[in-house]
Design an enzyme around this catalytic site. Sequence first.
Site, PDB file in Angstrom:
ATOM      1  CG  HIS A  72      -2.135  -0.856   1.048  1.00  0.00           C
ATOM      2  ND1 HIS A  72      -3.308  -0.654   1.726  1.00  0.00           N
ATOM      3  CD2 HIS A  72      -2.345  -1.918   0.233  1.00  0.00           C
ATOM      4  CE1 HIS A  72      -4.196  -1.559   1.350  1.00  0.00           C
ATOM      5  NE2 HIS A  72      -3.648  -2.344   0.455  1.00  0.00           N
ATOM      6  CE1 TYR A 196      -5.315   4.012   8.711  1.00  0.00           C
ATOM      7  CE2 TYR A 196      -5.941   3.827  11.012  1.00  0.00           C
ATOM      8  CZ  TYR A 196      -5.160   3.431   9.956  1.00  0.00           C
ATOM      9  OH  TYR A 196      -4.216   2.449  10.139  1.00  0.00           O
ATOM     10  N   PRO A 288      -4.513   0.847  18.652  1.00  0.00           N
ATOM     11  CG  PRO A 288      -6.331  -0.494  18.097  1.00  0.00           C
ATOM     12  CD  PRO A 288      -5.718   0.233  19.234  1.00  0.00           C
ATOM     13  CE  LYS A 292       4.096   3.590  13.578  1.00  0.00           C
ATOM     14  NZ  LYS A 292       3.742   2.908  12.343  1.00  0.00           N
ATOM     15  CE1 TYR A 380      -1.376   3.936   9.498  1.00  0.00           C
ATOM     16  CE2 TYR A 380      -0.192   2.954   7.649  1.00  0.00           C
ATOM     17  CZ  TYR A 380      -1.274   2.976   8.514  1.00  0.00           C
ATOM     18  OH  TYR A 380      -2.250   1.999   8.410  1.00  0.00           O
TER      19      TYR A 380
HETATM   20  P1  RFL Z   1       1.123 -11.282  21.820  1.00  0.00           P
HETATM   21  O1  RFL Z   1       0.722 -11.372  20.403  1.00  0.00           O
HETATM   22  O2  RFL Z   1       0.094 -10.906  22.818  1.00  0.00           O
HETATM   23  O3  RFL Z   1       1.773 -12.686  22.219  1.00  0.00           O
HETATM   24  C1  RFL Z   1       2.075 -13.029  23.554  1.00  0.00           C
HETATM   25  C2  RFL Z   1       2.047 -14.538  23.680  1.00  0.00           C
HETATM   26  O4  RFL Z   1       2.395 -14.906  25.017  1.00  0.00           O
HETATM   27  C3  RFL Z   1       1.498 -15.905  25.474  1.00  0.00           C
HETATM   28  N1  RFL Z   1       1.458 -15.858  26.962  1.00  0.00           N
HETATM   29  C4  RFL Z   1       2.099 -16.743  27.753  1.00  0.00           C
HETATM   30  N2  RFL Z   1       2.875 -17.815  27.472  1.00  0.00           N
HETATM   31  C5  RFL Z   1       3.383 -18.527  28.516  1.00  0.00           C
HETATM   32  N3  RFL Z   1       3.112 -18.215  29.842  1.00  0.00           N
HETATM   33  C6  RFL Z   1       2.350 -17.145  30.164  1.00  0.00           C
HETATM   34  N4  RFL Z   1       2.097 -16.840  31.433  1.00  0.00           N
HETATM   35  C7  RFL Z   1       1.797 -16.359  29.096  1.00  0.00           C
HETATM   36  N5  RFL Z   1       1.007 -15.267  29.049  1.00  0.00           N
HETATM   37  C8  RFL Z   1       0.816 -14.973  27.759  1.00  0.00           C
HETATM   38  C9  RFL Z   1       0.181 -15.569  24.821  1.00  0.00           C
HETATM   39  O5  RFL Z   1      -0.706 -16.695  24.750  1.00  0.00           O
HETATM   40  C10 RFL Z   1       0.651 -15.103  23.440  1.00  0.00           C
HETATM   41  O6  RFL Z   1       0.706 -16.164  22.512  1.00  0.00           O
HETATM   42  O7  RFL Z   1       2.349 -10.261  22.027  1.00  0.00           O
HETATM   43  P2  RFL Z   1       3.558  -9.867  21.049  1.00  0.00           P
HETATM   44  O8  RFL Z   1       4.219 -11.098  20.502  1.00  0.00           O
HETATM   45  O9  RFL Z   1       4.334  -8.859  21.795  1.00  0.00           O
HETATM   46  O10 RFL Z   1       2.863  -9.177  19.779  1.00  0.00           O
HETATM   47  C11 RFL Z   1       2.200  -7.949  19.908  1.00  0.00           C
HETATM   48  C12 RFL Z   1       1.048  -7.853  18.897  1.00  0.00           C
HETATM   49  O11 RFL Z   1       0.250  -9.011  19.020  1.00  0.00           O
HETATM   50  C13 RFL Z   1       0.197  -6.592  19.104  1.00  0.00           C
HETATM   51  O12 RFL Z   1       1.007  -5.477  19.419  1.00  0.00           O
HETATM   52  C14 RFL Z   1      -0.614  -6.226  17.841  1.00  0.00           C
HETATM   53  O13 RFL Z   1      -1.566  -7.202  17.568  1.00  0.00           O
HETATM   54  C15 RFL Z   1      -1.302  -4.882  18.022  1.00  0.00           C
HETATM   55  N6  RFL Z   1      -2.171  -4.527  16.897  1.00  0.00           N
HETATM   56  C16 RFL Z   1      -1.640  -4.021  15.719  1.00  0.00           C
HETATM   57  N7  RFL Z   1      -0.312  -3.858  15.575  1.00  0.00           N
HETATM   58  C17 RFL Z   1       0.220  -3.421  14.389  1.00  0.00           C
HETATM   59  O14 RFL Z   1       1.452  -3.283  14.290  1.00  0.00           O
HETATM   60  N8  RFL Z   1      -0.578  -3.117  13.289  1.00  0.00           N
HETATM   61  C18 RFL Z   1      -1.927  -3.244  13.364  1.00  0.00           C
HETATM   62  O15 RFL Z   1      -2.581  -3.044  12.348  1.00  0.00           O
HETATM   63  C19 RFL Z   1      -2.516  -3.676  14.618  1.00  0.00           C
HETATM   64  N9  RFL Z   1      -3.845  -3.834  14.737  1.00  0.00           N
HETATM   65  C20 RFL Z   1      -3.541  -4.719  17.003  1.00  0.00           C
HETATM   66  C21 RFL Z   1      -4.370  -4.342  15.894  1.00  0.00           C
HETATM   67  C22 RFL Z   1      -4.131  -5.257  18.160  1.00  0.00           C
HETATM   68  C23 RFL Z   1      -5.493  -5.413  18.232  1.00  0.00           C
HETATM   69  N10 RFL Z   1      -6.010  -6.000  19.421  1.00  0.00           N
HETATM   70  C24 RFL Z   1      -6.857  -7.119  19.425  1.00  0.00           C
HETATM   71  C25 RFL Z   1      -5.452  -5.618  20.694  1.00  0.00           C
HETATM   72  C26 RFL Z   1      -5.733  -4.489  15.968  1.00  0.00           C
HETATM   73  C27 RFL Z   1      -6.307  -5.000  17.138  1.00  0.00           C
HETATM   74  C28 RFL Z   1      -7.801  -5.099  17.169  1.00  0.00           C
HETATM   75  C1  PHB Z   2      -6.277  -4.169  10.872  1.00  0.00           C
HETATM   76  O1  PHB Z   2      -6.350  -4.441   9.658  1.00  0.00           O
HETATM   77  O2  PHB Z   2      -6.624  -4.978  11.747  1.00  0.00           O
HETATM   78  C2  PHB Z   2      -5.777  -2.843  11.276  1.00  0.00           C
HETATM   79  C3  PHB Z   2      -5.247  -1.991  10.314  1.00  0.00           C
HETATM   80  C4  PHB Z   2      -4.785  -0.726  10.699  1.00  0.00           C
HETATM   81  C5  PHB Z   2      -4.860  -0.346  12.012  1.00  0.00           C
HETATM   82  C6  PHB Z   2      -5.365  -1.198  12.977  1.00  0.00           C
HETATM   83  C7  PHB Z   2      -5.838  -2.463  12.599  1.00  0.00           C
HETATM   84  O3  PHB Z   2      -4.424   0.896  12.371  1.00  0.00           O
END
Ligand code: RFL
Ligand code: PHB
Length: 385
Positions: A72, A196, A288, A292, A380
């Site tokens: 993109h 957005y 989110p 980032k 971004y």
């Molecule tokens: P995770 O993915 O939470 O993984 C942590 C892992 O640790 C396990 N765990 C344990 N294991 C052993 N013993 C324990 N006591 C434990 N406790 C927990 C868990 O089961 C899990 O498997 O953390 P990590 O690896 O630091 O990754 C971070 C990302 O997952 C997170 O920052 C992103 O998903 C945030 N996020 C987005 N980030 C982006 O860069 N671009 C995006 O577009 C974006 N969109 C989003 C998002 C997060 C969202 N939610 C649901 C919070 C959109 C959403 C809706």
């Molecule tokens: C997503 O596709 O889940 C998504 C994309 C951009 C964002 C957050 C979530 O800023």
Amino acid sequence: MRSQVVIIGAGPAGLMLGRLLELAGVDAVILERKSADYVLGRIRAGVLEQGTIALMDRAQAGQRMHAEGLVHQGVELSFDGDSQRIDFAALIDRHVMVYGQTEVTADLMKARQGRTLYEAEDVELHDLAGKPFVTFRQNGVTQRIDCDFIAGCDGFHGVARQSVPASALTTFERVYPFGWLGVLVDQPPVADELIYAHHERGFALCSQRSHTRSRYYVQVPTDEKVENWSDDRFWDELRLRLNPATAEALKTGVSIEKSIAPLRSFVAEPLRFGKLFLAGDAAHIVPPTGAKGLNLAMSDVAVLADALIEHCVEKSSAGIDAYSAKVLARIWKAERFSWWMTSLLHTFPDTGSFGRRIQRAEFDYLSGSLAAQQSLAENYTGLPD
Ligand code: RFL
Ligand code: PHB
């Protein structure tokens, strides 16, 4: 058991760290509380910065991402129906890639050759300032792994950060009075790029996973229940928040996932306690809106992998000593950008008429200023290290 490094958590941060270490000949065991299927079933991020794309290549896990990911060159911002495209390519000659976190996780799991122990219960960290070891239970059997270092990659609710004495950590937090209700649907995206949208009814985001799968979000109050949102109610609300042409073009369908995520900004400092290092969501959370979270987690573990490799291979402590300060500098810039995007695009209970005029002025400034657009584009697509 013994391993040079024990990694807690097999999310993107833990899997990437494990992969980078194994490629450098450093032995690491990953302990994950959930099953591999559960980890793969979580629908989360969708946008990869160029640094994350490069890291997937370094991990030799980027092949499918390059084949299936969507490049993109910009995003669209809309404010009460007026639109402004931010053209990354023209402004700063950079881009992002739309490729789901689920796919990143699957690719890293597949590439990994070392040990990942799933369904590891009651993980406990011991003697962090001395000779560290980790205990856990798997299939009812308690086990112990002695190690040189522990990497806490276990997300916001994990055990690693909680194992640091409260007096050794300073935390910074802002909890927003709303969350995002997200829907995944097998329908083509409404537009080629992400939209957005700020609307007085609340924020909305049109995102995507592929040419045939779309991801949409609407801002909802913190205490909202997902059961109160039928698919029809979701689509009606989303249409109201988009400009009329986009609303008209929206292709709706039966949701294949629907969930609410709370919004929070959080940073813990420092990210090292003795032999324990925190990385990813275990160390910090961003709302989110700036896309980032996953990217920050990846940039943390890129620095941490280099530092641990330097220690294990060259016997130098320079990298591990510098880790916390180095990644915190980047983390705070991402916190600022994510907070700014969130503040511009959401409606807050206490915004009032003055606050709304300020948000509008910010959008108008952005629309009229290439410098402001360039700043958004730089942040971004990912700031340099
Ligand atoms: P995770 O993915 O939470 O993984 C942590 C892992 O640790 C396990 N765990 C344990 N294991 C052993 N013993 C324990 N006591 C434990 N406790 C927990 C868990 O089961 C899990 O498997 O953390 P990590 O690896 O630091 O990754 C971070 C990302 O997952 C997170 O920052 C992103 O998903 C945030 N996020 C987005 N980030 C982006 O860069 N671009 C995006 O577009 C974006 N969109 C989003 C998002 C997060 C969202 N939610 C649901 C919070 C959109 C959403 C809706
Ligand atoms: C997503 O596709 O889940 C998504 C994309 C951009 C964002 C957050 C979530 O800023």
